[in-house]
Design a protein around this motif. Structure first.
Motif, PDB file in Angstrom:
ATOM      1  N   SER A   1       0.872  -0.868   0.098  1.00  0.00           N
ATOM      2  CA  SER A   1       0.025   0.409  -0.047  1.00  0.00           C
ATOM      3  C   SER A   1       0.632   1.336  -0.117  1.00  0.00           C
ATOM      4  O   SER A   1       1.908   1.282   0.574  1.00  0.00           O
ATOM      5  N   PHE A   2       0.362   2.312  -0.785  1.00  0.00           N
ATOM      6  CA  PHE A   2       1.609   3.618  -1.062  1.00  0.00           C
ATOM      7  C   PHE A   2       0.684   4.627  -0.169  1.00  0.00           C
ATOM      8  O   PHE A   2       1.400   5.764  -1.109  1.00  0.00           O
ATOM      9  N   PHE A   3      -0.452   4.499   0.577  1.00  0.00           N
ATOM     10  CA  PHE A   3      -1.208   5.256   1.209  1.00  0.00           C
ATOM     11  C   PHE A   3      -1.162   5.761   2.354  1.00  0.00           C
ATOM     12  O   PHE A   3      -1.096   4.071   3.321  1.00  0.00           O
ATOM     13  N   ASP A   4      -1.295   6.792   2.828  1.00  0.00           N
ATOM     14  CA  ASP A   4      -1.016   6.759   4.765  1.00  0.00           C
ATOM     15  C   ASP A   4      -2.210   6.043   5.035  1.00  0.00           C
ATOM     16  O   ASP A   4      -3.346   7.511   6.435  1.00  0.00           O
ATOM     17  N   GLU A   5      -2.539   4.938   5.252  1.00  0.00           N
ATOM     18  CA  GLU A   5      -4.132   3.987   5.756  1.00  0.00           C
ATOM     19  C   GLU A   5      -3.106   3.236   7.256  1.00  0.00           C
ATOM     20  O   GLU A   5      -2.205   2.464   6.530  1.00  0.00           O
ATOM     21  N   GLU A   6      -4.002   3.538   7.976  1.00  0.00           N
ATOM     22  CA  GLU A   6      -3.833   2.717   9.030  1.00  0.00           C
ATOM     23  C   GLU A   6      -4.198   1.449   9.057  1.00  0.00           C
ATOM     24  O   GLU A   6      -5.251   1.181   8.786  1.00  0.00           O
ATOM     25  N   PHE A   7      -3.668   0.051   9.009  1.00  0.00           N
ATOM     26  CA  PHE A   7      -3.958  -1.085   8.562  1.00  0.00           C
ATOM     27  C   PHE A   7      -3.826  -2.240   9.739  1.00  0.00           C
ATOM     28  O   PHE A   7      -2.960  -2.168  10.906  1.00  0.00           O
ATOM     29  N   ALA A   8      -4.890  -2.992  10.429  1.00  0.00           N
ATOM     30  CA  ALA A   8      -4.139  -3.966  11.153  1.00  0.00           C
ATOM     31  C   ALA A   8      -5.123  -5.243  10.469  1.00  0.00           C
ATOM     32  O   ALA A   8      -5.761  -5.523   9.996  1.00  0.00           O
ATOM     33  N   GLU A   9      -4.368  -6.401  11.579  1.00  0.00           N
ATOM     34  CA  GLU A   9      -5.251  -7.873  11.538  1.00  0.00           C
ATOM     35  C   GLU A   9      -6.685  -7.517  11.162  1.00  0.00           C
ATOM     36  O   GLU A   9      -7.071  -6.802  12.613  1.00  0.00           O
ATOM     37  N   GLY A  10      -6.771  -8.008  10.419  1.00  0.00           N
ATOM     38  CA  GLY A  10      -8.646  -8.192  10.516  1.00  0.00           C
ATOM     39  C   GLY A  10      -8.911  -7.700   9.030  1.00  0.00           C
ATOM     40  O   GLY A  10     -10.664  -7.763   8.652  1.00  0.00           O
ATOM     41  N   ASP A  11      -9.060  -6.385   8.990  1.00  0.00           N
ATOM     42  CA  ASP A  11      -9.236  -5.558   8.332  1.00  0.00           C
ATOM     43  C   ASP A  11      -9.737  -5.953   6.331  1.00  0.00           C
ATOM     44  O   ASP A  11      -9.103  -6.625   6.193  1.00  0.00           O
ATOM     45  N   GLU A  12     -10.804  -5.704   6.160  1.00  0.00           N
ATOM     46  CA  GLU A  12     -11.330  -6.143   4.884  1.00  0.00           C
ATOM     47  C   GLU A  12     -10.464  -5.036   3.496  1.00  0.00           C
ATOM     48  O   GLU A  12     -10.906  -3.620   3.640  1.00  0.00           O
ATOM     49  N   VAL A  13      -9.825  -5.320   2.681  1.00  0.00           N
ATOM     50  CA  VAL A  13      -9.095  -4.829   1.419  1.00  0.00           C
ATOM     51  C   VAL A  13      -9.270  -5.236  -0.094  1.00  0.00           C
ATOM     52  O   VAL A  13     -10.010  -6.157  -0.117  1.00  0.00           O
ATOM     53  N   LEU A  14      -9.619  -4.126  -0.572  1.00  0.00           N
ATOM     54  CA  LEU A  14      -9.493  -4.697  -1.917  1.00  0.00           C
ATOM     55  C   LEU A  14      -8.584  -4.342  -2.592  1.00  0.00           C
ATOM     56  O   LEU A  14      -7.059  -3.626  -1.861  1.00  0.00           O
ATOM     57  N   VAL A  15      -7.733  -5.621  -2.967  1.00  0.00           N
ATOM     58  CA  VAL A  15      -5.706  -5.449  -3.986  1.00  0.00           C
ATOM     59  C   VAL A  15      -5.921  -6.268  -5.189  1.00  0.00           C
ATOM     60  O   VAL A  15      -7.269  -6.876  -6.072  1.00  0.00           O
TER      61      VAL A  15
END
Length: 395
Positions: free
Chosen positions: A37-51
């Motif tokens: 990810s190239f964006f300043d977004e906080e991620f944590a275990e369990g987050d749902e994402v599109l890739v």
């Protein structure tokens, strides 16, 4: 082809400025795979994402990462720009288009400066190379020889667009080798942003006060095995911009004696094509002297490039292995290209280091010619005189 998949973050592996490496378990395959990810977004275990999984599914050499598009069901806003005036879009009309602060746009505090048509590079040496892996060696050579000089990296947009992908740039900035970065065209994430390569070079000189500019493509260049289908073709435009803006183009040829592909053995056909057919302005062609049969190979491959003064060769002893090792150790770097460490294939790094040394040694000569006008330093006669100066000064 475009392939997008949903998944769940299982681990945050790495965080550094401008980039995060995640492990994402894809719902369709059940596989846990790396994603960037190239964006300043906080991620944590369990987050749902599109890739975006397109490149990995095609087994391309892109570092093996999926690209995170964002969390699902969330609005994401990231301020990637250094100021507050940005209205220029990069990656225009793509799903990930973003606004940045370019130095030349109307609301920029630098706008009036870039309206000056006489603005030039003032004889600044510009090291030009195709492979991003050569950047650390060239930059380290300059920093070693002249630590007082301010180095700025200008990244065109023929390869990677986000500069944060480059571990080399991150390492060079952390080591204090690079003072600043400029991303041009649709490339983004540098300390400065510009719409064109021309203003990118000028921004390096006049906004970031560069003594030496390094202009290499970003990581992830493309080749197709055809005469003209490779990312390095953009270097012809870079050469023209440097020359016509009054800079001094030091061209680092793509060079290898370990690459098994015939077209890349010795001086790559990429470098020979750019210089032989499409570069309409002369360069200083950096040619390390190995003192063995490799010199004959390089000489035969470059004969047509220098015939009639099309380009000006400047040679010097290939930096020894001890110097490459010292540079790596001094700046905490690792010189690797195409999966080969410099000990397996020293020639490309010797060319890059020699170019850095030449740029430093050219300073007294260039200080004298810069006062003669913005075009003087880039002319063939001046380049020939500079090559002679470097030869006589013991390069």
């Amino acid at each position: 082809m475009l392939r997008v998949a949903a998944g769940m973050v299982t681990e945050v592996r790495e965080k550094r400025p401008g980039v995060q490496i995640l492990e994402v378990r894809l719902h369709d395959s059940g596989l846990a795979e790396p994603a960037v990810s190239f964006f300043d977004e906080e991620f944590a275990e369990g987050d749902e994402v599109l890739v975006n999984t397109t490149a990995v599914r095609l087994h391309l050499g892109t570092g093996g990462f999926h690209i995170v598009m964002g969390k699902t069901g969330r609005t994401v806003e990231t301020d990637l720009s250094p100021g507050a005036w940005g209205h220029v879009m990069k990656m225009r009309y793509a799903p990930s288009q973003l606004a940045v602060d370019t130095v030349e746009e109307q609301d920029s505090p630098y706008h009036e400066r870039f309206c000056d048509e006489s603005l030039s590079l003032e004889g600044t040496p510009v090291l030009i190379g195709e492979l991003h892996s050569m950047l650390p060696a060239a930059a380290a050579a300059v920093a070693w020889a002249a630590p007082e000089k301010r180095l700025v990296y200008v990244m065109p947009d023929a390869a990677s667009l986000p500069i944060a992908l480059s571990r080399q740039v991150a390492g060079l900035k952390s080591a204090g080798v690079l003072a600043a970065t400029v991303t041009t065209g649709h490339a983004w994430g540098g300390d400065r942003e510009t719409v064109t390569i021309h203003n990118g070079l000028l921004a390096a000189r006049h906004v970031e006060r560069a003594d030496v500019i390094l202009c290499f493509l970003g990581p992830g260049v493309t080749g197709t095995g055809t005469p003209l289908g490779f990312s390095g073709m953009q270097l012809a435009e870079v050469i023209h911009a440097v020359s016509l803006l009054g800079g001094v183009p030091f061209f680092i040829p793509r060079l290898s004696f370990a690459d098994p592909r015939e077209r890349h053995f010795g001086v790559s056909h990429h470098s020979r094509t750019v210089l032989g057919r499409f570069a309409l302005r002369p360069v200083l062609l950096v040619v390390p002297a190995f003192g063995d049969g490799r010199d004959d190979i390089v000489r035969s491959q470059t004969a047509d490039l220098i015939r009639g003064g099309s380009h000006v060769p400047v040679s010097g002893p290939a930096p020894d292995h001890g110097h490459l090792e010292r540079l790596e150790r001094a700046f905490g770097l690792s010189f690797v290209t195409m999966g080969r460490h410099w000990r397996e294939d020293p020639a490309p790094f010797q060319a890059a280091v020699l170019a850095g040394d030449l740029a430093v040694r050219s300073a007294p000569f260039l200080a004298g010619c810069a006062s003669g006008g913005k075009h003087r330093c880039a002319g063939p006669d001046t380049l020939a005189a500079l090559a002679l100066f470097l030869t006589r000064s013991g390069v």
